[in-house]
Design a protein around this motif. Structure first.
Motif, mmCIF file in Angstrom:
data_model
loop_
_atom_site.group_PDB
_atom_site.id
_atom_site.type_symbol
_atom_site.label_atom_id
_atom_site.label_comp_id
_atom_site.label_asym_id
_atom_site.label_seq_id
_atom_site.Cartn_x
_atom_site.Cartn_y
_atom_site.Cartn_z
ATOM 1 N N ALA A 69 0.826 -1.202 0.000
ATOM 2 C CA ALA A 69 0.000 0.000 0.000
ATOM 3 C C ALA A 69 0.866 1.260 0.000
ATOM 4 O O ALA A 69 0.594 2.224 -0.734
ATOM 5 C CB ALA A 69 -0.930 -0.006 1.213
ATOM 6 N N GLY A 70 1.934 1.262 0.813
ATOM 7 C CA GLY A 70 2.823 2.423 0.854
ATOM 8 C C GLY A 70 3.534 2.641 -0.468
ATOM 9 O O GLY A 70 3.642 3.775 -0.958
ATOM 10 N N TYR A 71 4.022 1.551 -1.040
ATOM 11 C CA TYR A 71 4.695 1.662 -2.338
ATOM 12 C C TYR A 71 3.727 2.125 -3.413
ATOM 13 O O TYR A 71 4.077 2.941 -4.277
ATOM 14 C CB TYR A 71 5.321 0.323 -2.723
ATOM 15 N N SER A 72 2.501 1.623 -3.374
ATOM 16 C CA SER A 72 1.499 2.008 -4.372
ATOM 17 C C SER A 72 1.206 3.499 -4.295
ATOM 18 O O SER A 72 1.028 4.158 -5.329
ATOM 19 C CB SER A 72 0.216 1.206 -4.164
ATOM 20 N N LEU A 73 1.148 4.041 -3.084
ATOM 21 C CA LEU A 73 0.938 5.479 -2.922
ATOM 22 C C LEU A 73 2.078 6.260 -3.556
ATOM 23 O O LEU A 73 1.856 7.217 -4.313
ATOM 24 C CB LEU A 73 0.816 5.815 -1.439
ATOM 25 N N LEU A 74 3.317 5.856 -3.269
ATOM 26 C CA LEU A 74 4.481 6.547 -3.824
ATOM 27 C C LEU A 74 4.493 6.459 -5.346
ATOM 28 O O LEU A 74 4.747 7.455 -6.042
ATOM 29 C CB LEU A 74 5.754 5.919 -3.245
ATOM 30 N N LEU A 75 4.206 5.287 -5.881
ATOM 31 C CA LEU A 75 4.189 5.089 -7.329
ATOM 32 C C LEU A 75 3.098 5.926 -7.989
ATOM 33 O O LEU A 75 3.315 6.521 -9.054
ATOM 34 C CB LEU A 75 3.972 3.615 -7.635
ATOM 35 N N THR A 76 1.934 5.992 -7.367
ATOM 36 C CA THR A 76 0.829 6.760 -7.946
ATOM 37 C C THR A 76 1.157 8.244 -7.974
ATOM 38 O O THR A 76 0.865 8.937 -8.962
ATOM 39 C CB THR A 76 -0.465 6.523 -7.146
ATOM 40 N N VAL A 77 1.773 8.748 -6.914
ATOM 41 C CA VAL A 77 2.168 10.164 -6.892
ATOM 42 C C VAL A 77 3.211 10.435 -7.980
ATOM 43 O O VAL A 77 3.161 11.463 -8.664
ATOM 44 C CB VAL A 77 2.704 10.562 -5.510
ATOM 45 N N THR A 78 4.138 9.501 -8.159
ATOM 46 C CA THR A 78 5.139 9.658 -9.227
ATOM 47 C C THR A 78 4.464 9.725 -10.594
ATOM 48 O O THR A 78 4.803 10.587 -11.419
ATOM 49 C CB THR A 78 6.132 8.481 -9.211
ATOM 50 N N ALA A 79 3.526 8.824 -10.838
ATOM 51 C CA ALA A 79 2.831 8.812 -12.121
ATOM 52 C C ALA A 79 2.081 10.122 -12.347
ATOM 53 O O ALA A 79 2.104 10.687 -13.452
ATOM 54 C CB ALA A 79 1.865 7.633 -12.175
ATOM 55 N N ARG B 97 3.428 14.751 -22.305
ATOM 56 C CA ARG B 97 2.807 13.467 -22.616
ATOM 57 C C ARG B 97 3.768 12.299 -22.526
ATOM 58 O O ARG B 97 3.392 11.201 -22.114
ATOM 59 C CB ARG B 97 2.183 13.523 -24.012
ATOM 60 N N CYS B 98 5.006 12.506 -22.927
ATOM 61 C CA CYS B 98 5.982 11.407 -22.929
ATOM 62 C C CYS B 98 6.210 10.898 -21.505
ATOM 63 O O CYS B 98 6.036 9.711 -21.220
ATOM 64 C CB CYS B 98 7.291 11.889 -23.551
ATOM 65 N N ALA B 99 6.578 11.788 -20.593
ATOM 66 C CA ALA B 99 6.802 11.393 -19.201
ATOM 67 C C ALA B 99 5.498 10.944 -18.550
ATOM 68 O O ALA B 99 5.493 10.002 -17.753
ATOM 69 C CB ALA B 99 7.426 12.544 -18.418
ATOM 70 N N GLY B 100 4.395 11.615 -18.887
ATOM 71 C CA GLY B 100 3.113 11.234 -18.306
ATOM 72 C C GLY B 100 2.723 9.815 -18.675
ATOM 73 O O GLY B 100 2.237 9.055 -17.829
ATOM 74 N N LEU B 101 2.932 9.443 -19.937
ATOM 75 C CA LEU B 101 2.639 8.074 -20.361
ATOM 76 C C LEU B 101 3.574 7.093 -19.664
ATOM 77 O O LEU B 101 3.166 5.996 -19.265
ATOM 78 C CB LEU B 101 2.779 7.961 -21.875
ATOM 79 N N LEU C 119 13.253 9.819 -21.361
ATOM 80 C CA LEU C 119 13.196 10.721 -22.511
ATOM 81 C C LEU C 119 12.376 11.963 -22.192
ATOM 82 O O LEU C 119 12.697 13.076 -22.640
ATOM 83 C CB LEU C 119 12.599 9.990 -23.712
ATOM 84 N N GLY C 120 11.321 11.805 -21.398
ATOM 85 C CA GLY C 120 10.513 12.960 -21.021
ATOM 86 C C GLY C 120 11.296 13.957 -20.194
ATOM 87 O O GLY C 120 11.184 15.169 -20.386
ATOM 88 N N VAL C 121 12.106 13.460 -19.270
ATOM 89 C CA VAL C 121 12.940 14.353 -18.459
ATOM 90 C C VAL C 121 14.004 15.020 -19.325
ATOM 91 O O VAL C 121 14.269 16.220 -19.201
ATOM 92 C CB VAL C 121 13.597 13.576 -17.304
ATOM 93 N N LEU C 122 14.635 14.250 -20.217
ATOM 94 C CA LEU C 122 15.679 14.819 -21.067
ATOM 95 C C LEU C 122 15.141 15.899 -21.996
ATOM 96 O O LEU C 122 15.857 16.841 -22.345
ATOM 97 C CB LEU C 122 16.332 13.710 -21.904
ATOM 98 N N ARG C 123 13.893 15.775 -22.397
ATOM 99 C CA ARG C 123 13.313 16.755 -23.302
ATOM 100 C C ARG C 123 12.841 18.013 -22.590
ATOM 101 O O ARG C 123 12.598 19.037 -23.231
ATOM 102 C CB ARG C 123 12.134 16.147 -24.047
ATOM 103 N N ALA C 124 12.704 17.966 -21.280
ATOM 104 C CA ALA C 124 12.182 19.108 -20.535
ATOM 105 C C ALA C 124 13.037 20.363 -20.710
ATOM 106 O O ALA C 124 12.502 21.443 -20.950
ATOM 107 C CB ALA C 124 12.032 18.754 -19.056
ATOM 108 N N PRO C 125 14.383 20.287 -20.621
ATOM 109 C CA PRO C 125 15.178 21.490 -20.855
ATOM 110 C C PRO C 125 15.005 22.042 -22.260
ATOM 111 O O PRO C 125 15.073 23.241 -22.481
ATOM 112 C CB PRO C 125 16.620 21.016 -20.619
ATOM 113 N N GLU C 126 14.787 21.136 -23.253
ATOM 114 C CA GLU C 126 14.611 21.596 -24.624
ATOM 115 C C GLU C 126 13.324 22.406 -24.758
ATOM 116 O O GLU C 126 13.275 23.411 -25.445
ATOM 117 C CB GLU C 126 14.574 20.393 -25.567
#
Length: 242
Positions: free
Chosen positions: A134-144, A152-156, A198-205
C-alpha cells in the motif's frame, strides 16, 4: 565517435536488450531473461549520462536496476528489497518533478485508481506485504501523477509504470493473469522507464523555447533541470513492483 552517436548507440542497445528480454520471456527461456534484464537500466542510464541528463534521473534508473536484480530471486526478502529499491527510485523521480505543473482532475483520477486497487487487492495479499504494498502504491501513484507535468511522454511513462506494478501486485495476490504475464510486466516496465527518461531529457529543450515568462526565465529553468533540481514548469495545458 561523437557524444550524440554514443547516446544513440546506448539507446539502441537498450531497445535491443529489451527486445531480447521480451523474446526470452515469450519463449520461456529464463536464462535469456536473467542475462538481458540487468542490462536494461545501465544502458538507459548511460544514455542519460552521455546526453548530460540530471543526476537524479541517473540515480532513479540505477535504483530501478537494483530492483530488477533483486526480483530475479524468487523469495519474499528479495521482493521487499526490490520494492524498496524501486521506492528510492520513485523518490528521485519526485525530486526531479517538483515544481512541475499539476492538474487536479488527473490527480483525482489517480487517487481513485489507488484507493480502488488497494481496496480490491488488500484481502488477497499476504498479510506481511499489505502495508508495504500500500505504501509503495501510494508513492508510485504520486510519481505517475507528477510525471504528467513534464508532458505526454513522461506522463505516459508514469502511467505505464503504474500499470506494470499493478500487474505484479495482482500476481502476488494470485489473481487470474494474462497469458505470458511476465512479458506484459516487462514490456510496460521497460517502456515506462524509457519514456520517463526521454521525457525528463526533453524538458530542458522545451524550456529553452521562450514562453510567456521570457527567454531568461526559460534558460534558468533549463539550467535547474540539468543540475538535477526540480522539473521545468511547462505551460498549463496539455499536460512497478517489477
Amino acid at each position: 565517435m561523437s557524444r550524440d552517436r554514443v547516446a544513440r548507440a546506448l539507446l539502441a542497445a537498450f531497445l535491443l536488450a529489451a527486445a531480447v528480454d521480451l523474446g526470452g520471456l515469450l519463449a520461456g527461456a529464463w536464462p535469456v531473461h536473467a542475462v538481458a534484464k540487468p542490462l536494461l537500466m545501465p544502458l538507459l542510464a548511460g544514455h542519460v549520462v552521455v546526453r548530460g541528463g540530471p543526476r537524479l534521473l541517473v540515480a532513479a534508473l540505477l535504483f530501478g536496476w537494483g530492483g530488477d536484480v533483486a526480483l530475479l530471486f524468487d523469495a519474499d526478502p528479495a521482493f521487499l528489497l526490490g520494492m524498496g529499491s524501486f521506492a528510492l527510485g520513485h523518490v528521485c523521480y519526485l525530486l526531479l518533478f517538483r515544481g512541475a505543473p499539476t492538474r487536479r482532475p488527473l490527480g483525482a483520477l489517480y487517487a481513485l485508481a489507488l484507493a480502488g486497487t488497494v481496496a480490491l487487492l488488500w484481502a488477497d495479499l499476504p498479510a506481511e506485504l499489505r502495508v508495504p504494498v500500500a505504501g509503495y502504491s501510494l508513492l508510485l501513484t504520486v510519481t505517475a501523477f507528477r510525471a504528467s507535468g513534464l508532458g505526454r511522454c513522461a506522463g505516459l511513462g508514469g502511467a505505464l509504470f503504474l500499470l506494470s506494478d499493478t500487474l505484479i501486485a495482482t500476481g502476488v495476490a494470485q489473481w487470474p493473469q494474462l497469458p505470458a504475464p511476465d512479458f506484459w510486466v516487462m514490456a510496460t516496465y521497460a517502456a515506462a522507464q524509457c519514456l520517463l527518461a526521454l521525457g525528463v531529457l526533453r524538458a530542458p529543450e522545451r524550456a529553452a523555447a521562450p514562453r510567456r515568462g521570457g527567454a531568461a526565465t526559460a534558460t534558468r529553468g533549463a539550467r535547474d533541470m540539468r543540475e538535477g533540481g526540480g522539473a521545468v514548469p511547462a505551460a498549463p495545458p496539455p499536460s512497478r513492483f517489477n
